[in-house]
Design a protein around this motif. Structure first.
Motif, PDB file in Angstrom:
ATOM      1  N   CYS A  21      12.227   4.871 -20.552  1.00 54.88           N
ATOM      2  CA  CYS A  21      13.715   4.891 -20.481  1.00 54.88           C
ATOM      3  C   CYS A  21      14.488   3.624 -20.527  1.00 54.88           C
ATOM      4  CB  CYS A  21      14.301   5.909 -19.076  1.00 54.88           C
ATOM      5  SG  CYS A  21      15.875   5.963 -18.938  1.00 54.88           S
ATOM      6  N   ALA A  22      15.318   3.315 -21.644  1.00 57.24           N
ATOM      7  CA  ALA A  22      15.626   2.221 -21.749  1.00 57.24           C
ATOM      8  C   ALA A  22      17.158   2.351 -21.582  1.00 57.24           C
ATOM      9  CB  ALA A  22      15.663   1.783 -23.442  1.00 57.24           C
ATOM     10  N   VAL A  23      17.720   1.222 -20.801  1.00 54.13           N
ATOM     11  CA  VAL A  23      18.986   1.346 -20.242  1.00 54.13           C
ATOM     12  C   VAL A  23      19.911   0.253 -21.027  1.00 54.13           C
ATOM     13  CG1 VAL A  23      20.836   0.935 -18.340  1.00 54.13           C
ATOM     14  CG2 VAL A  23      18.402   1.715 -18.061  1.00 54.13           C
ATOM     15  N   SER A  24      21.131   0.788 -21.717  1.00 54.32           N
ATOM     16  CA  SER A  24      22.265  -0.230 -22.289  1.00 54.32           C
ATOM     17  C   SER A  24      23.481  -0.018 -22.221  1.00 54.32           C
ATOM     18  CB  SER A  24      21.738  -0.026 -23.841  1.00 54.32           C
ATOM     19  OG  SER A  24      22.184   1.321 -24.205  1.00 54.32           O
ATOM     20  N   GLY A  25      24.176  -0.833 -22.650  1.00 58.36           N
ATOM     21  CA  GLY A  25      25.739  -0.766 -22.463  1.00 58.36           C
ATOM     22  C   GLY A  25      26.363  -1.081 -21.183  1.00 58.36           C
ATOM     23  N   SER A  26      25.804  -2.020 -20.283  1.00 57.63           N
ATOM     24  CA  SER A  26      26.288  -2.558 -19.073  1.00 57.63           C
ATOM     25  C   SER A  26      25.534  -3.893 -18.690  1.00 57.63           C
ATOM     26  CB  SER A  26      25.889  -1.520 -17.983  1.00 57.63           C
ATOM     27  OG  SER A  26      26.472  -2.177 -16.748  1.00 57.63           O
ATOM     28  N   SER A  27      26.463  -4.582 -18.007  1.00 54.25           N
ATOM     29  CA  SER A  27      26.263  -6.083 -17.821  1.00 54.25           C
ATOM     30  C   SER A  27      25.615  -6.303 -16.337  1.00 54.25           C
ATOM     31  CB  SER A  27      27.140  -7.263 -18.048  1.00 54.25           C
ATOM     32  OG  SER A  27      28.394  -6.822 -17.365  1.00 54.25           O
ATOM     33  N   PHE A  28      25.821  -5.034 -15.670  1.00 51.96           N
ATOM     34  CA  PHE A  28      25.580  -5.160 -14.182  1.00 51.96           C
ATOM     35  C   PHE A  28      24.050  -5.112 -14.153  1.00 51.96           C
ATOM     36  CE2 PHE A  28      29.800  -4.755 -11.990  1.00 51.96           C
ATOM     37  CZ  PHE A  28      30.491  -4.044 -12.828  1.00 51.96           C
ATOM     38  N   SER A  29      23.739  -5.573 -12.803  1.00 47.41           N
ATOM     39  CA  SER A  29      22.470  -5.581 -12.393  1.00 47.41           C
ATOM     40  C   SER A  29      21.755  -4.155 -12.449  1.00 47.41           C
ATOM     41  CB  SER A  29      22.017  -6.658 -11.608  1.00 47.41           C
ATOM     42  OG  SER A  29      20.538  -6.637 -11.034  1.00 47.41           O
ATOM     43  N   ILE A  30      20.440  -3.760 -12.628  1.00 45.62           N
ATOM     44  CA  ILE A  30      20.132  -2.522 -12.384  1.00 45.62           C
ATOM     45  C   ILE A  30      19.183  -2.791 -10.992  1.00 45.62           C
ATOM     46  CG2 ILE A  30      18.626  -0.468 -13.048  1.00 45.62           C
ATOM     47  CD1 ILE A  30      18.849  -1.581 -15.580  1.00 45.62           C
ATOM     48  N   ASN A  31      19.582  -1.784 -10.060  1.00 48.33           N
ATOM     49  CA  ASN A  31      18.974  -1.729  -8.914  1.00 48.33           C
ATOM     50  C   ASN A  31      17.688  -0.799  -8.910  1.00 48.33           C
ATOM     51  OD1 ASN A  31      20.574  -3.652  -7.768  1.00 48.33           O
ATOM     52  ND2 ASN A  31      22.142  -2.080  -7.167  1.00 48.33           N
ATOM     53  N   ASN A  32      17.715   0.166  -8.330  1.00 46.74           N
ATOM     54  CA  ASN A  32      16.699   1.119  -8.156  1.00 46.74           C
ATOM     55  C   ASN A  32      16.808   2.180  -9.553  1.00 46.74           C
ATOM     56  OD1 ASN A  32      16.416   0.720  -5.341  1.00 46.74           O
ATOM     57  ND2 ASN A  32      16.673   2.783  -4.819  1.00 46.74           N
ATOM     58  N   MET A  33      15.448   2.296 -10.192  1.00 51.36           N
ATOM     59  CA  MET A  33      15.003   3.168 -11.038  1.00 51.36           C
ATOM     60  C   MET A  33      14.211   4.304 -10.822  1.00 51.36           C
ATOM     61  SD  MET A  33      14.620  -0.042 -14.054  1.00 51.36           S
ATOM     62  CE  MET A  33      15.323   0.730 -15.630  1.00 51.36           C
ATOM     63  N   GLY A  34      14.466   5.262 -11.502  1.00 49.33           N
ATOM     64  CA  GLY A  34      13.500   6.350 -11.107  1.00 49.33           C
ATOM     65  C   GLY A  34      13.434   7.369 -11.920  1.00 49.33           C
ATOM     66  N   TRP A  35      12.452   8.460 -11.833  1.00 50.70           N
ATOM     67  CA  TRP A  35      12.221   9.605 -12.458  1.00 50.70           C
ATOM     68  C   TRP A  35      12.306  10.943 -11.565  1.00 50.70           C
ATOM     69  CZ3 TRP A  35      11.757   9.379 -17.797  1.00 50.70           C
ATOM     70  CH2 TRP A  35      11.623   8.321 -18.546  1.00 50.70           C
ATOM     71  N   TYR A  36      12.919  11.742 -12.289  1.00 48.58           N
ATOM     72  CA  TYR A  36      13.000  13.131 -11.576  1.00 48.58           C
ATOM     73  C   TYR A  36      12.438  13.967 -12.744  1.00 48.58           C
ATOM     74  CZ  TYR A  36      16.113  10.897  -7.976  1.00 48.58           C
ATOM     75  OH  TYR A  36      16.482  10.049  -6.864  1.00 48.58           O
ATOM     76  N   ARG A  37      12.445  15.261 -12.172  1.00 51.35           N
ATOM     77  CA  ARG A  37      11.951  16.351 -12.878  1.00 51.35           C
ATOM     78  C   ARG A  37      12.600  17.591 -12.361  1.00 51.35           C
ATOM     79  NH1 ARG A  37       5.439  16.722 -12.084  1.00 51.35           N
ATOM     80  NH2 ARG A  37       5.392  17.585  -9.828  1.00 51.35           N
ATOM     81  N   GLN A  38      12.703  18.499 -13.494  1.00 50.52           N
ATOM     82  CA  GLN A  38      12.992  19.958 -13.089  1.00 50.52           C
ATOM     83  C   GLN A  38      12.593  20.791 -13.960  1.00 50.52           C
ATOM     84  OE1 GLN A  38      17.277  20.391 -13.589  1.00 50.52           O
ATOM     85  NE2 GLN A  38      17.575  22.067 -12.096  1.00 50.52           N
ATOM     86  N   ALA A  39      11.900  21.652 -13.404  1.00 48.97           N
ATOM     87  CA  ALA A  39      10.874  22.995 -13.897  1.00 48.97           C
ATOM     88  C   ALA A  39      11.865  24.124 -13.988  1.00 48.97           C
ATOM     89  CB  ALA A  39       9.717  23.224 -13.312  1.00 48.97           C
TER      90      ALA A  39
END
Length: 114
Positions: A21-39
């Motif tokens: 998962c690539a994040v773009s479009g912001s100059s802010f620092s990224i804190n937490n990154m995560g994965w969720y799922r929905q069955a």
């Protein structure tokens, strides 16, 4: 802010996939990154999370099989999924926190089936 998830697909039980998962479009620092799922028919649930300092936390159901990691230089979070089971079939969503806001990716479908 855009989150582009990729890497989903069809895999046999016991197989592996790697989500990105690539994040773009912001100059802010990224804190937490995560994965969720929905069955289908179920609520969205946390799979794994990684802090800015690379501390990690996993759902009990994926401990020992999934590994979350991040590349801060590329603003990208990864989820290595091994020993996949049919119960892992779901749409997987990445989520990041920047400042006080959270952002979701569009989801990538993982299907575990023989």
């Amino acid at each position: 802010v855009q989150l582009q998830a990729s890497g989903g697909g069809l895999v046999q039980p016991g197989g592996s996939l790697r989500l990105s998962c690539a994040v773009s479009g912001s100059s802010f620092s990224i804190n937490n990154m995560g994965w969720y799922r929905q069955a289908p028919g179920k609520q969205r649930e946390l799979v794994a999370i990684i802090t800015k300092d690379s501390n990690t936390n996993y759902a009990d159901s994926v401990k020992g099989r999934f590994t979350i990691s991040r590349d801060n230089a590329k603003n990208t979070v990864y989820l290595q999924m091994n020993s996949l089971q049919s119960d892992d079939t779901a749409a997987y969503y990445c989520h990041v926190v920047m400042g006080l806001r959270g952002y979701w990716g569009q989801g990538t479908l993982v299907t575990v089936s023989s």
